[in-house]
Enzyme design. Structure first.
Site, PDB file in Angstrom:
ATOM      1  N   ASP A  67       0.818  -1.212   0.000  1.00  0.00           N
ATOM      2  CA  ASP A  67       0.000   0.000   0.000  1.00  0.00           C
ATOM      3  C   ASP A  67       0.850   1.259   0.000  1.00  0.00           C
ATOM      4  OD1 ASP A  67       0.903  -0.537   2.564  1.00  0.00           O
ATOM      5  OD2 ASP A  67      -1.073  -0.816   3.428  1.00  0.00           O
ATOM      6  N   ASN A 136      -7.877  -2.589  14.175  1.00  0.00           N
ATOM      7  CA  ASN A 136      -9.274  -2.848  13.757  1.00  0.00           C
ATOM      8  C   ASN A 136      -9.379  -4.064  12.825  1.00  0.00           C
ATOM      9  OD1 ASN A 136      -8.225  -1.955  11.359  1.00  0.00           O
ATOM     10  ND2 ASN A 136      -9.581  -0.180  11.133  1.00  0.00           N
ATOM     11  N   HIS A 138      -7.547  -4.565  10.036  1.00  0.00           N
ATOM     12  CA  HIS A 138      -7.246  -4.343   8.610  1.00  0.00           C
ATOM     13  C   HIS A 138      -5.947  -5.031   8.195  1.00  0.00           C
ATOM     14  CE1 HIS A 138      -5.006  -0.235   9.346  1.00  0.00           C
ATOM     15  NE2 HIS A 138      -4.153  -1.214   9.312  1.00  0.00           N
ATOM     16  N   GLU A 143      -9.820  -1.783   5.038  1.00  0.00           N
ATOM     17  CA  GLU A 143     -10.467  -1.453   6.299  1.00  0.00           C
ATOM     18  C   GLU A 143     -11.743  -2.290   6.466  1.00  0.00           C
ATOM     19  OE1 GLU A 143      -8.858   0.213   8.314  1.00  0.00           O
ATOM     20  OE2 GLU A 143      -8.112   2.128   7.580  1.00  0.00           O
TER      21      GLU A 143
HETATM   22  C1  F6R Z   1       1.323  -1.354   6.206  1.00  0.00           C
HETATM   23  C2  F6R Z   1       0.035  -2.017   6.278  1.00  0.00           C
HETATM   24  C3  F6R Z   1      -0.821  -1.950   7.503  1.00  0.00           C
HETATM   25  C4  F6R Z   1      -0.061  -2.247   8.791  1.00  0.00           C
HETATM   26  C5  F6R Z   1      -0.992  -2.137   9.984  1.00  0.00           C
HETATM   27  C6  F6R Z   1      -0.252  -2.330  11.291  1.00  0.00           C
HETATM   28  O1  F6R Z   1       1.895  -1.559   4.933  1.00  0.00           O
HETATM   29  O2  F6R Z   1      -0.339  -2.602   5.329  1.00  0.00           O
HETATM   30  O3  F6R Z   1      -1.875  -2.881   7.367  1.00  0.00           O
HETATM   31  O4  F6R Z   1       0.499  -3.519   8.727  1.00  0.00           O
HETATM   32  O5  F6R Z   1      -1.599  -0.875  10.002  1.00  0.00           O
HETATM   33  O6  F6R Z   1       0.602  -1.257  11.502  1.00  0.00           O
HETATM   34  P1  F6R Z   1       1.700  -1.301  12.634  1.00  0.00           P
HETATM   35  O7  F6R Z   1       2.636  -2.394  12.275  1.00  0.00           O
HETATM   36  O8  F6R Z   1       2.385   0.050  12.571  1.00  0.00           O
HETATM   37  O9  F6R Z   1       0.992  -1.547  13.924  1.00  0.00           O
END
Ligand code: F6R
Length: 245
Positions: A67, A136, A138, A143
């Site tokens: 992403d 959440n 995702h 989301e």
């Molecule tokens: C990042 C991504 C997100 C993160 C998720 C957890 O490329 O795809 O899904 O893996 O938001 O973020 P952290 O690791 O910062 O808790």
């Protein structure tokens, strides 16, 4: 689903790096699906150490990232392109021409989604997809919503994600509201999926997504159906399901 229990964040990094290293050794020109955020950093640090000690060669590896924030240039210090360079690419011998990230500067989400999905197809698909998980539930920036969206697409970030990610920006107002993300279909098409989860703030998502029903309001729950899904999680992230392990 296989669960690898790790002691803590550092242990997650060692165990996950070993899985990725085995993939690269078995198929030197493999396609790695990569993630950003805080969860995979200890994994990347271990991969860098293996490269530095001569145990790992990235010269033929290809990569596709999950992403990117819409509107951030690759040199913006909060773009995921910048993150990947700082946390992995510039420390190993990967050919930058073989690294791919959705373009945050692409104006049209539908066009960028089509381009990115064709690119993944042209690479022969993803051999190993590394994921973190949002509090959440995702994955990528898929989301919670009322359907699983298959391909790369534009998303409006959830308020909770904007709050979670504000820690990386000067103020919450600087967090982009939109992003491009690989879809659930692209993630599920990866031949192996490895998700890293650490800390107690991921415990509810781990419980809901991997020990609860499969539904698009818990996006990662679909991974329960993946034939080769590995969850690498520490004690804190597994704390709400300890009695089911
Ligand atoms: C990042 C991504 C997100 C993160 C998720 C957890 O490329 O795809 O899904 O893996 O938001 O973020 P952290 O690791 O910062 O808790």
């Amino acid at each position: 689903m296989r669960i690898i229990r790790a002691k803590d964040y550092e242990d997650i990094g060692r165990k996950t790096a070993n899985i990725i290293a085995a993939q690269i050794q078995l198929k030197p020109d493999c396609v790695l699906g990569l993630a950003t955020g805080s969860s995979p950093i200890s994994t990347y640090q271990n991969l860098i150490r293996m490269y530095e000690s001569g145990d790992l060669d990235f010269s033929q590896v290809r990569s596709v990232n999950l992403d990117e924030y819409k509107g951030l240039t690759p040199d913006h210090d909060q773009s995921y392109a910048y993150f990947m360079n700082e946390n992995l690419f510039k420390h190993v011998n990967i050919d930058h021409a073989n690294t791919n990230i959705p373009s945050g500067m692409a104006p049209d989400g539908a066009e960028e989604g089509k381009r990115y999905d064709e690119l993944i197809r042209s690479l022969g698909g993803v051999d190993l997809q590394l994921l973190g998980i949002g509090a959440n539930g995702h994955i990528g920036f898929n989301e919670p919503c009322d359907e699983f969206i298959k391909g790369t697409h534009q998303v409006t970030l959830a308020e909770s994600t904007i709050k979670d990610n504000a820690r990386f920006f000067e103020s919450i107002d600087d967090v982009p509201r939109y992003a491009y993300t690989m879809g659930i279909g692209s993630i599920m098409s990866a031949r192996r999926v490895v998700l890293v989860a650490n800390g107690v703030n991921k415990a509810q998502a781990v419980k809901d997504c991997f020990f609860g029903p499969i539904k698009p309001t818990s996006p990662a729950s679909i991974l329960q159906l993946h034939p080769d899904f590995i969850l690498v999680a520490d004690e804190a992230a597994l704390s709400l399901v300890a009695d089911q392990l």
